[in-house]
Design a protein around this motif. Structure first.
Motif, PDB file in Angstrom:
ATOM      1  N   SER A  18       0.829  -1.199   0.000  1.00  0.00           N
ATOM      2  CA  SER A  18       0.000   0.000   0.000  1.00  0.00           C
ATOM      3  C   SER A  18       0.870   1.259   0.000  1.00  0.00           C
ATOM      4  O   SER A  18       0.561   2.236  -0.672  1.00  0.00           O
ATOM      5  N   ASN A  22       0.935   4.120  -2.903  1.00  0.00           N
ATOM      6  CA  ASN A  22       0.749   5.538  -2.609  1.00  0.00           C
ATOM      7  C   ASN A  22       1.892   6.388  -3.146  1.00  0.00           C
ATOM      8  O   ASN A  22       1.666   7.495  -3.636  1.00  0.00           O
ATOM      9  N   GLN A  79      -7.251   6.998   0.766  1.00  0.00           N
ATOM     10  CA  GLN A  79      -6.215   6.238   1.470  1.00  0.00           C
ATOM     11  C   GLN A  79      -5.865   6.899   2.800  1.00  0.00           C
ATOM     12  O   GLN A  79      -5.733   6.234   3.826  1.00  0.00           O
ATOM     13  N   TYR A  83      -6.353   5.286   6.566  1.00  0.00           N
ATOM     14  CA  TYR A  83      -5.270   5.132   7.540  1.00  0.00           C
ATOM     15  C   TYR A  83      -5.606   5.843   8.838  1.00  0.00           C
ATOM     16  O   TYR A  83      -5.338   5.340   9.918  1.00  0.00           O
TER      17      TYR A  83
END
Length: 92
Positions: A18, A22, A79, A83
């Motif tokens: 991930s 990103n 995203q 998080y």
């Protein structure tokens, strides 16, 4: 729905992938911003030439860049909020 994922990946590996995804999205957003700057400058120079056909094409290029930028930023913000949600759950 099945509780077993198709490709079982542990949490550490998923977080690492991930992160890489990103970083790639950040690079894509930076490139799209640069292309947007170039296309906007091109649209300005075409506007000074008073050519309607070229101006329409230049503005289509600018709109295309803005659309790509919007999609990339939406992905990054989703995203980021995911998080943040995960971190806030861990702190309870």
């Amino acid at each position: 729905m099945s509780e077993n994922p198709i490709l079982p990946v542990d949490k550490k590996t998923w977080n690492k992938w991930s992160f890489y995804i990103n970083v790639i999205i950040f690079i894509i957003v930076a490139v799209v911003i640069w292309i947007l700057i170039l296309d906007a400058f091109n649209a300005g120079t075409v506007y000074a030439q008073n050519n309607a056909t070229l101006l329409t094409n230049a503005w289509i290029a600018v709109v295309r860049d803005v659309a790509f930028l919007a999609v990339g930023l939406v992905i990054l913000f989703v995203q980021m909020f995911n998080y943040y949600r995960q971190l806030s759950r861990r702190s309870w």
